[in-house]
Motif scaffolding. Structure first.
Motif, PDB file in Angstrom:
ATOM      1  N   SER A 101       5.517   5.053 -27.022  1.00 27.21           N
ATOM      2  CA  SER A 101       5.784   6.450 -26.694  1.00 27.21           C
ATOM      3  C   SER A 101       5.833   7.225 -28.002  1.00 27.21           C
ATOM      4  CB  SER A 101       7.117   6.599 -25.951  1.00 27.21           C
ATOM      5  OG  SER A 101       7.110   5.863 -24.748  1.00 27.21           O
ATOM      6  N   PHE A 103       5.653  11.108 -30.216  1.00 23.74           N
ATOM      7  CA  PHE A 103       5.705  12.570 -30.304  1.00 23.74           C
ATOM      8  C   PHE A 103       5.154  12.990 -31.647  1.00 23.74           C
ATOM      9  CE2 PHE A 103       8.122  16.371 -31.840  1.00 23.74           C
ATOM     10  CZ  PHE A 103       7.498  17.306 -31.017  1.00 23.74           C
ATOM     11  N   TRP A 157       2.105   6.641 -24.086  1.00 24.73           N
ATOM     12  CA  TRP A 157       2.567   7.959 -23.646  1.00 24.73           C
ATOM     13  C   TRP A 157       2.691   8.844 -24.878  1.00 24.73           C
ATOM     14  CZ3 TRP A 157       5.053   8.469 -18.477  1.00 24.73           C
ATOM     15  CH2 TRP A 157       5.345   9.805 -18.156  1.00 24.73           C
ATOM     16  N   ILE A 159       3.322  12.827 -26.461  1.00 20.08           N
ATOM     17  CA  ILE A 159       3.694  14.236 -26.359  1.00 20.08           C
ATOM     18  C   ILE A 159       3.293  14.899 -27.667  1.00 20.08           C
ATOM     19  CG2 ILE A 159       5.559  15.913 -26.013  1.00 20.08           C
ATOM     20  CD1 ILE A 159       7.179  13.607 -24.717  1.00 20.08           C
ATOM     21  N   GLN A 194       1.140  14.753 -22.691  1.00 21.56           N
ATOM     22  CA  GLN A 194       1.897  15.958 -22.376  1.00 21.56           C
ATOM     23  C   GLN A 194       1.924  16.865 -23.597  1.00 21.56           C
ATOM     24  OE1 GLN A 194       5.536  13.787 -20.536  1.00 21.56           O
ATOM     25  NE2 GLN A 194       5.514  15.814 -19.564  1.00 21.56           N
ATOM     26  N   TYR A 245      13.493  11.443 -27.092  1.00 27.06           N
ATOM     27  CA  TYR A 245      12.158  11.433 -26.483  1.00 27.06           C
ATOM     28  C   TYR A 245      12.226  11.847 -25.014  1.00 27.06           C
ATOM     29  CZ  TYR A 245       7.280  10.222 -25.921  1.00 27.06           C
ATOM     30  OH  TYR A 245       5.927  10.301 -25.702  1.00 27.06           O
ATOM     31  N   ASP A 246      13.251  11.398 -24.321  1.00 26.27           N
ATOM     32  CA  ASP A 246      13.416  11.787 -22.916  1.00 26.27           C
ATOM     33  C   ASP A 246      13.584  13.298 -22.783  1.00 26.27           C
ATOM     34  OD1 ASP A 246      13.218   9.156 -22.141  1.00 26.27           O
ATOM     35  OD2 ASP A 246      15.386   8.836 -21.980  1.00 26.27           O
ATOM     36  N   ARG A 249      10.200  14.855 -23.258  1.00 27.30           N
ATOM     37  CA  ARG A 249       9.387  14.627 -22.059  1.00 27.30           C
ATOM     38  C   ARG A 249       9.777  15.603 -20.943  1.00 27.30           C
ATOM     39  NH1 ARG A 249       9.532   8.582 -20.360  1.00 27.30           N
ATOM     40  NH2 ARG A 249       8.111   8.390 -22.130  1.00 27.30           N
TER      41      ARG A 249
END
Length: 276
Positions: A101, A103, A157, A159, A194, A245-246, A249
C-alpha cells in the motif's frame, strides 16, 4: 546482478543455510522459533522461495554461530548500486511482499513510472550525469516494475495526491503518457488507484509512505524524503503508519472517480502539447 545470477545466489544461500542448520542438529521449527519466524519460513529460505530480511539473517548467524556469513550474503544480494543505499533492503522486501500500500504526494510511484518519466526525474536530480548513469536508472526502474506482471504479484494499492496529476514532469507529452500508463494499469486491475484531491485539504501524511505485508513475516512501513529513507518494523509505529494510510484512503476519491480524474488530467496535458 542479473535476475538469473541473483536467483542462483539465493539458492546458494538456502543450500548453505540447510547444511549449517543440519550440522548444528537443529530442525527448521527450532531454528524458526529462535529467530522469530515459522519453521515453514525457514524451509522457504532453504528452497530460495522466500528471501530473509537482513535482521533475520543476522539472527540466524547468531544461533548457528556462523561468523556473519548469512548477513554478508544477504547484504551482497540486496546491494544494487542503481538505487540509493537506504533503499536496498526495501527493494528486496518489495519482491517478497504479498501486499503493498503506497502513498505518493508529488510524483508517480516508482512501480508505475514510464521510462521517459524516470529519465526526466533522474535528469532533474542529476543534471550533469552521464547518459550511461541515466539509462541504468531507467533500466532498473523498468526491471523493478516487472513484479506487476508476475503471476504472484502483490496486491498493490496506490494513493496519489492530485499534485501528481498536475506537475508536467518531462513536459506535457511525457506527463500525459505517464498518467495514461498509470490509468491503464488500474484499468487492467494490476493496481487499485485512488487520488487524494486538493479539496480533501491537509493529508494525513505529508511524505511518501509505503506499507508492505508478507506471508509469514510481520508487516513493515517505509517513509522517504528526497535524500533519505526510513524502514520501520516497530509494531507500534507500523500500526500508526497504517492508521495514517487508512485516513488517506478514506479521504481519497473512489477508484472509479480517481480513474476518471487521471484520464482527464492526461487529456489536459495533451491539449498543452504543441502539434507538429
Amino acid at each position: 546482478m542479473a535476475n538469473g545470477s541473483r536467483q542462483a545466489a539465493w539458492e546458494f544461500f538456502g543450500t548453505e543455510l540447510k547444511r549449517r542448520r543440519e550440522d548444528a542438529g537443529i530442525t527448521q521449527v527450532e531454528l524458526g522459533s529462535r529467530v522469530f519466524v515459522s519453521g515453514g519460513y525457514i524451509g522457504q529460505f532453504e528452497q530460495a522461495i522466500r528471501k530473509p530480511q537482513l535482521d533475520v539473517a543476522q539472527r540466524i548467524d547468531g544461533v548457528l554461530q556462523t561468523d556473519g556469513i548469512f548477513e554478508r550474503l544477504c547484504r551482497k544480494l540486496i546491494d544494487d548500486k542503481r538505487y540509493a543505499d537506504y533503499f536496498a533492503e526495501v527493494l528486496e522486501l518489495e519482491r517478497q511482499a504479498t501486499a503493498i500500500s503506497e502513498f505518493e504526494p508529488s510524483v508517480v510511484p516508482g512501480l508505475l513510472q514510464t521510462p521517459a518519466y524516470v529519465r526526466a526525474l533522474t535528469l532533474a536530480t542529476h543534471p550533469f550525469a552521464a547518459d550511461e548513469f541515466i539509462e541504468d536508472r531507467v533500466a532498473a526502474r523498468v526491471e523493478r516494475a516487472q513484479i506487476l506482471d508476475d503471476a504472484t504479484r502483490p496486491v498493490y494499492w496506490v494513493i496519489v495526491h492530485e499534485t501528481v496529476l498536475r506537475i508536467p514532469v518531462g513536459g506535457s507529452h511525457v506527463a500525459a503518457q505517464a498518467l495514461d500508463h498509470m490509468a491503464d494499469l488500474a484499468g487492467a486491475r494490476k493496481v487499485v488507484l485512488q487520488v487524494l484531491p486538493f479539496s480533501a485539504g491537509a493529508p494525513a501524511n505529508n511524505g511518501s509512505l509505503r506499507l508492505m505485508q508478507f506471508e509469514e513475516a510481520p508487516p513493515v512501513a517505509y517513509t522517504e524524503t528526497s535524500f533519505s529513507g526510513t524502514l520501520i518494523d516497530d509494531p507500534a509505529m507500523v500500526k500508526r503508519a497504517q492508521r495514517a494510510y487508512d485516513l488517506l484512503r478514506g479521504a481519497a476519491l473512489s477508484p472509479e472517480a480517481s480513474l476518471t480524474l487521471v484520464r482527464s488530467a492526461a487529456e489536459d496535458f495533451r491539449r498543452c502539447t504543441p502539434t507538429t
